[in-house]
Scaffold this motif. Structure first.
Motif, PDB file in Angstrom:
ATOM      1  N   SER A 110      -6.811 -10.286  -1.153  1.00  0.00           N
ATOM      2  CA  SER A 110      -6.832 -10.249   0.272  1.00  0.00           C
ATOM      3  C   SER A 110      -5.639 -11.021   0.763  1.00  0.00           C
ATOM      4  N   TYR A 111      -4.975 -10.507   1.820  1.00  0.00           N
ATOM      5  CA  TYR A 111      -3.874 -11.161   2.503  1.00  0.00           C
ATOM      6  C   TYR A 111      -3.763 -11.065   3.852  1.00  0.00           C
ATOM      7  N   GLY A 112      -4.817 -10.350   4.647  1.00  0.00           N
ATOM      8  CA  GLY A 112      -4.410 -10.398   6.040  1.00  0.00           C
ATOM      9  C   GLY A 112      -5.816 -10.354   6.621  1.00  0.00           C
ATOM     10  N   ALA A 120      -3.505   5.290   4.884  1.00  0.00           N
ATOM     11  CA  ALA A 120      -2.684   5.564   6.116  1.00  0.00           C
ATOM     12  C   ALA A 120      -3.133   6.415   6.935  1.00  0.00           C
ATOM     13  N   SER A 121      -2.438   6.687   8.039  1.00  0.00           N
ATOM     14  CA  SER A 121      -2.738   7.572   8.788  1.00  0.00           C
ATOM     15  C   SER A 121      -2.296   8.822   8.402  1.00  0.00           C
ATOM     16  N   ALA A 122      -2.848   9.970   8.791  1.00  0.00           N
ATOM     17  CA  ALA A 122      -2.572  11.195   8.100  1.00  0.00           C
ATOM     18  C   ALA A 122      -0.887  11.680   8.144  1.00  0.00           C
ATOM     19  N   PHE A 140      -7.137 -15.181  -1.973  1.00  0.00           N
ATOM     20  CA  PHE A 140      -6.668 -14.943  -0.558  1.00  0.00           C
ATOM     21  C   PHE A 140      -5.146 -15.345  -1.042  1.00  0.00           C
ATOM     22  N   PHE A 141      -4.192 -14.538  -0.552  1.00  0.00           N
ATOM     23  CA  PHE A 141      -2.749 -14.704  -0.917  1.00  0.00           C
ATOM     24  C   PHE A 141      -2.146 -15.228   0.188  1.00  0.00           C
ATOM     25  N   ASN A 142      -1.302 -16.193   0.295  1.00  0.00           N
ATOM     26  CA  ASN A 142      -0.591 -16.766   1.245  1.00  0.00           C
ATOM     27  C   ASN A 142       0.894 -17.236   0.715  1.00  0.00           C
ATOM     28  N   VAL A 143       1.968 -16.286   1.355  1.00  0.00           N
ATOM     29  CA  VAL A 143       3.244 -16.526   0.977  1.00  0.00           C
ATOM     30  C   VAL A 143       3.781 -17.838   0.999  1.00  0.00           C
ATOM     31  N   TRP A 144       3.195 -18.761   1.527  1.00  0.00           N
ATOM     32  CA  TRP A 144       3.494 -20.010   1.914  1.00  0.00           C
ATOM     33  C   TRP A 144       2.845 -21.136   1.194  1.00  0.00           C
ATOM     34  N   ASP A 202      -5.822  -5.923   0.193  1.00  0.00           N
ATOM     35  CA  ASP A 202      -6.389  -5.726   1.433  1.00  0.00           C
ATOM     36  C   ASP A 202      -5.717  -6.671   2.650  1.00  0.00           C
ATOM     37  N   HIS A 203      -5.445  -6.107   3.368  1.00  0.00           N
ATOM     38  CA  HIS A 203      -4.642  -6.854   4.836  1.00  0.00           C
ATOM     39  C   HIS A 203      -5.512  -6.770   6.065  1.00  0.00           C
ATOM     40  N   VAL A 204      -6.527  -5.892   5.675  1.00  0.00           N
ATOM     41  CA  VAL A 204      -7.176  -5.382   6.952  1.00  0.00           C
ATOM     42  C   VAL A 204      -8.409  -6.648   7.170  1.00  0.00           C
ATOM     43  N   ASP A 253      -6.738   8.901   4.297  1.00  0.00           N
ATOM     44  CA  ASP A 253      -6.904   8.635   5.738  1.00  0.00           C
ATOM     45  C   ASP A 253      -7.882   7.574   6.313  1.00  0.00           C
ATOM     46  N   TYR A 254      -7.475   6.171   6.633  1.00  0.00           N
ATOM     47  CA  TYR A 254      -8.382   5.213   6.773  1.00  0.00           C
ATOM     48  C   TYR A 254      -9.080   5.655   8.133  1.00  0.00           C
ATOM     49  N   ARG A 255      -8.517   6.549   9.218  1.00  0.00           N
ATOM     50  CA  ARG A 255      -8.900   6.719  10.244  1.00  0.00           C
ATOM     51  C   ARG A 255     -10.181   7.775  10.427  1.00  0.00           C
ATOM     52  N   ALA A 300      -0.504   1.628   3.208  1.00  0.00           N
ATOM     53  CA  ALA A 300       0.745   1.819   2.107  1.00  0.00           C
ATOM     54  C   ALA A 300       2.079   2.370   3.005  1.00  0.00           C
ATOM     55  N   ASN A 301       2.070   2.570   4.159  1.00  0.00           N
ATOM     56  CA  ASN A 301       3.139   2.837   4.889  1.00  0.00           C
ATOM     57  C   ASN A 301       3.814   1.697   5.670  1.00  0.00           C
ATOM     58  N   GLY A 302       3.042   0.599   5.715  1.00  0.00           N
ATOM     59  CA  GLY A 302       3.649  -0.488   6.254  1.00  0.00           C
ATOM     60  C   GLY A 302       4.784  -1.069   5.615  1.00  0.00           C
ATOM     61  N   GLY A 303       5.464  -2.336   6.282  1.00  0.00           N
ATOM     62  CA  GLY A 303       6.126  -3.201   5.582  1.00  0.00           C
ATOM     63  C   GLY A 303       5.917  -3.478   4.352  1.00  0.00           C
ATOM     64  N   VAL A 304       4.714  -4.227   4.043  1.00  0.00           N
ATOM     65  CA  VAL A 304       4.521  -4.702   2.753  1.00  0.00           C
ATOM     66  C   VAL A 304       4.060  -3.538   1.885  1.00  0.00           C
ATOM     67  N   GLY A 305       3.347  -2.743   2.538  1.00  0.00           N
ATOM     68  CA  GLY A 305       2.721  -1.536   1.730  1.00  0.00           C
ATOM     69  C   GLY A 305       3.671  -0.856   1.016  1.00  0.00           C
ATOM     70  N   SER A 354       7.802  -8.344  11.838  1.00  0.00           N
ATOM     71  CA  SER A 354       6.716  -8.310  10.672  1.00  0.00           C
ATOM     72  C   SER A 354       5.400  -8.385  11.644  1.00  0.00           C
ATOM     73  N   PHE A 355       4.333  -8.126  10.758  1.00  0.00           N
ATOM     74  CA  PHE A 355       2.999  -8.124  11.679  1.00  0.00           C
ATOM     75  C   PHE A 355       2.720  -9.518  12.220  1.00  0.00           C
ATOM     76  N   ALA A 356       3.249 -10.523  11.730  1.00  0.00           N
ATOM     77  CA  ALA A 356       3.094 -11.847  12.365  1.00  0.00           C
ATOM     78  C   ALA A 356       3.420 -12.097  13.487  1.00  0.00           C
TER      79      ALA A 356
HETATM   80  N1  LIG Z   1      -0.702 -13.470   3.472  1.00  0.00           N
HETATM   81  C1  LIG Z   1       0.583 -13.397   3.475  1.00  0.00           C
HETATM   82  O1  LIG Z   1       1.191 -14.282   3.101  1.00  0.00           O
HETATM   83  C2  LIG Z   1       1.280 -12.184   4.033  1.00  0.00           C
HETATM   84  C3  LIG Z   1       2.636 -12.258   4.104  1.00  0.00           C
HETATM   85  C4  LIG Z   1       3.303 -10.995   4.839  1.00  0.00           C
HETATM   86  C5  LIG Z   1       2.373 -10.174   5.464  1.00  0.00           C
HETATM   87  N2  LIG Z   1       1.064 -10.293   5.538  1.00  0.00           N
HETATM   88  C6  LIG Z   1       0.213  -9.593   6.079  1.00  0.00           C
HETATM   89  O2  LIG Z   1       0.415  -8.260   5.662  1.00  0.00           O
HETATM   90  C7  LIG Z   1       0.041  -7.221   6.411  1.00  0.00           C
HETATM   91  C8  LIG Z   1       1.014  -6.243   6.696  1.00  0.00           C
HETATM   92  O3  LIG Z   1       2.285  -6.829   7.504  1.00  0.00           O
HETATM   93  P1  LIG Z   1       3.539  -5.918   7.704  1.00  0.00           P
HETATM   94  O4  LIG Z   1       4.646  -6.693   8.139  1.00  0.00           O
HETATM   95  O5  LIG Z   1       3.625  -5.056   6.504  1.00  0.00           O
HETATM   96  O6  LIG Z   1       2.862  -4.872   8.889  1.00  0.00           O
HETATM   97  P2  LIG Z   1       3.425  -3.630   9.504  1.00  0.00           P
HETATM   98  O7  LIG Z   1       4.669  -2.905   8.690  1.00  0.00           O
HETATM   99  O8  LIG Z   1       3.108  -3.556  10.891  1.00  0.00           O
HETATM  100  O9  LIG Z   1       2.089  -2.780   8.797  1.00  0.00           O
HETATM  101  C9  LIG Z   1       0.909  -2.728   9.084  1.00  0.00           C
HETATM  102  C10 LIG Z   1       0.188  -1.737   8.295  1.00  0.00           C
HETATM  103  O10 LIG Z   1      -1.326  -1.935   8.506  1.00  0.00           O
HETATM  104  C11 LIG Z   1      -1.911  -0.913   8.976  1.00  0.00           C
HETATM  105  N3  LIG Z   1      -2.973  -1.361  10.180  1.00  0.00           N
HETATM  106  C12 LIG Z   1      -2.630  -1.936  11.019  1.00  0.00           C
HETATM  107  N4  LIG Z   1      -3.916  -2.172  11.784  1.00  0.00           N
HETATM  108  C13 LIG Z   1      -4.852  -1.811  10.991  1.00  0.00           C
HETATM  109  C14 LIG Z   1      -6.261  -1.845  11.086  1.00  0.00           C
HETATM  110  N5  LIG Z   1      -6.839  -2.221  12.021  1.00  0.00           N
HETATM  111  N6  LIG Z   1      -7.005  -1.226   9.922  1.00  0.00           N
HETATM  112  C15 LIG Z   1      -6.239  -0.846   9.021  1.00  0.00           C
HETATM  113  N7  LIG Z   1      -4.967  -0.598   8.936  1.00  0.00           N
HETATM  114  C16 LIG Z   1      -4.305  -1.219   9.762  1.00  0.00           C
HETATM  115  C17 LIG Z   1      -0.841   0.042   9.607  1.00  0.00           C
HETATM  116  O11 LIG Z   1      -1.153   1.291   9.624  1.00  0.00           O
HETATM  117  P3  LIG Z   1      -0.909   2.535  10.788  1.00  0.00           P
HETATM  118  O12 LIG Z   1       0.768   2.375  10.724  1.00  0.00           O
HETATM  119  O13 LIG Z   1      -1.722   3.415  10.592  1.00  0.00           O
HETATM  120  O14 LIG Z   1      -1.310   1.522  12.086  1.00  0.00           O
HETATM  121  C18 LIG Z   1       0.326  -0.326   8.768  1.00  0.00           C
HETATM  122  O15 LIG Z   1       0.151   0.378   7.554  1.00  0.00           O
HETATM  123  C19 LIG Z   1      -0.422  -7.926   7.813  1.00  0.00           C
HETATM  124  O16 LIG Z   1      -1.696  -7.936   8.226  1.00  0.00           O
HETATM  125  C20 LIG Z   1       0.125  -9.325   7.491  1.00  0.00           C
HETATM  126  O17 LIG Z   1      -0.435 -10.145   8.319  1.00  0.00           O
HETATM  127  C21 LIG Z   1       0.591 -11.560   4.779  1.00  0.00           C
END
Ligand SMILES: NC(=O)c1ccc[n+]([C@@H]2O[C@H](COP(=O)([O-])OP(=O)(O)OC[C@H]3O[C@@H](n4cnc5c(N)ncnc54)[C@H](OP(=O)(O)O)[C@@H]3O)[C@@H](O)[C@H]2O)c1
Length: 343
Positions: free
Chosen positions: A238-240, A176-178, A276-280, A216-218, A193-195, A153-158, A45-47
């Motif tokens: 907002s969640y990250g 997401a990246s292109a 602000f969302f926190n899963v815990w 928004d997790h950014v 494309d956010y880049r 939108a390509n990420g794990g949560v997204g 996970s991103f954590a």
């Molecule tokens: N609040 C909560 O309870 C909670 C729970 C779970 C997760 N989260 C948060 O959810 C987010 C995603 O987690 P994940 O595990 O799904 O991560 P992940 O699979 O690594 O996905 C991260 C995503 O964020 C994009 N990204 C990374 N750095 C960025 C930046 N500086 N600006 C814009 N986009 C960026 C990546 O895009 P590229 O592939 O293009 O780099 C990818 O789409 C994290 O921030 C995490 O902390 C929060």
């Protein structure tokens, strides 16, 4: 006594992915109210990207075994636990400790994985599915016909967020990246494309009246932009703070700043809401209510996975022993979906 040995991954301190260590030991015994799970799938996970930099909001003290969630089979049950639970495939949200061959969890914290769902598939929707479901249905309360903005939108949560929203009849604009845009289009998303693009200008062009919800997790500048893109009555979740992962200084400050912003936005009369969302959230105050919510929501997500509303997006599957490669891959910015670790 268990003839197998315990294998776990230890994060010894602030290290590069290659600094993660493999430790061998004895398989632990389930105490009262606990179960022993033989891990079948866990994930990156991103954590963990934040934890290896010492930058997770609720950073555990080093050394520790990372691993936010897992799926596995109950091997043994402790005193007071229904013995028939043994042999059942379950999922658990643990925050740390998942990157191990065997994991002890409170029986009340495990959620049964329905028949017909593989361990790796199930793993893609544990923390990611709970987070996505609760943000969509408990915070934004999305409805069919609405339009939402999903960052990453390509990420794990997204990717789970996208599928659950599409299944609910919601239109999705996803950043997401292109390289991910073709896949996103196939999932029914309008990609941005956010880049390289001006995200706000492009979203305004697509939905001049604003979006009904933004996820928004950014953090940083992005979250203020997301807020401004809301239609009247819209919700920001907002969640990250992914954009501050590599910053120096306080690890809490970026989140505290988000909380303050959310508070101010909600205090102003503007017909929009922010969370602000926190899963815990709620676990410390009302553990049983927290567990009931988590069980209900993860069960819904598993049902969606079984129906095919959610496609398990496995970016890669690697054994625990290759955890350094898995973490490098997660940080490469090339990945679509979840990186799954297997024993
Ligand atoms: N609040 C909560 O309870 C909670 C729970 C779970 C997760 N989260 C948060 O959810 C987010 C995603 O987690 P994940 O595990 O799904 O991560 P992940 O699979 O690594 O996905 C991260 C995503 O964020 C994009 N990204 C990374 N750095 C960025 C930046 N500086 N600006 C814009 N986009 C960026 C990546 O895009 P590229 O592939 O293009 O780099 C990818 O789409 C994290 O921030 C995490 O902390 C929060």
């Amino acid at each position: 006594m268990n003839a197998e040995g315990l294998v776990e991954v230890v994060l010894p301190g602030k290290v590069e992915p290659e600094g993660l260590r493999i430790r061998h030991g004895a398989v632990p015994t389930a105490g009262p109210g606990q179960v022993l799970i033989r891990m079948e799938a866990t994930g990156v996970s991103f954590a963990e990207q934040q934890m290896r930099r010492g930058r997770y909001y609720d950073q555990p003290a080093f050394p520790f075994v990372p691993g936010y969630d897992l799926v596995g089979t109950v091997l043994a049950t402790g005193e007071g636990v229904e013995p028939t639970l043994a042999g059942t495939r379950v999922a658990a949200l643990v925050k740390v400790g998942g990157w191990a061959s065997h994991v002890i969890v409170d029986a009340a914290d495990v959620v049964e994985v329905p028949e017909g769902i593989g361990a790796a598939e199930a793993e893609t929707v544990v923390v990611n599915g709970i987070t996505a479901w609760q943000m969509l249905h408990r915070k934004a309360r999305i409805r069919a016909g609405q339009t939402i903005l999903v960052h990453g939108a390509n990420g794990g949560v997204g990717s789970v967020l996208v599928d659950l929203a599409r299944a609910a009849g919601v239109k999705v604009i996803g950043t997401a990246s292109a390289r991910h845009h073709d896949t996103l289009r196939q999932r029914g998303v309008v990609p941005v494309d956010y880049r390289t693009e001006d995200v706000a200008a492009r979203v305004r062009e697509l939905v001049p009246g604003g979006v009904d919800a933004a996820f928004d997790h950014v953090g940083g500048r992005s979250v203020a932009g997301s807020w401004r893109l809301l239609a009247p009555g819209g919700t920001l979740v907002s969640y990250g703070s992914a954009s501050t992962r590599d910053d120096e200084g306080s690890k809490q400050w970026p989140v505290l700043k988000l909380l303050a912003r959310v508070w101010v936005w909600n205090a102003l009369p503007n017909r929009r809401r922010a969370y602000f969302f926190n899963v815990w959230a709620g676990r410390a105050l009302a553990k049983n209510a927290f567990r009931a919510r988590l069980r209900a929501d993860l069960t819904q997500v598993f049902a969606a996975l079984r129906r095919g509303d959610v496609t398990a997006q496995i970016a890669a599957e690697l054994p625990l022993a290759r955890v350094a490669d898995a973490l490098r891959l997660a940080e490469s910015g090339t990945v679509a979906g979840k990186i799954v670790l297997t024993p």
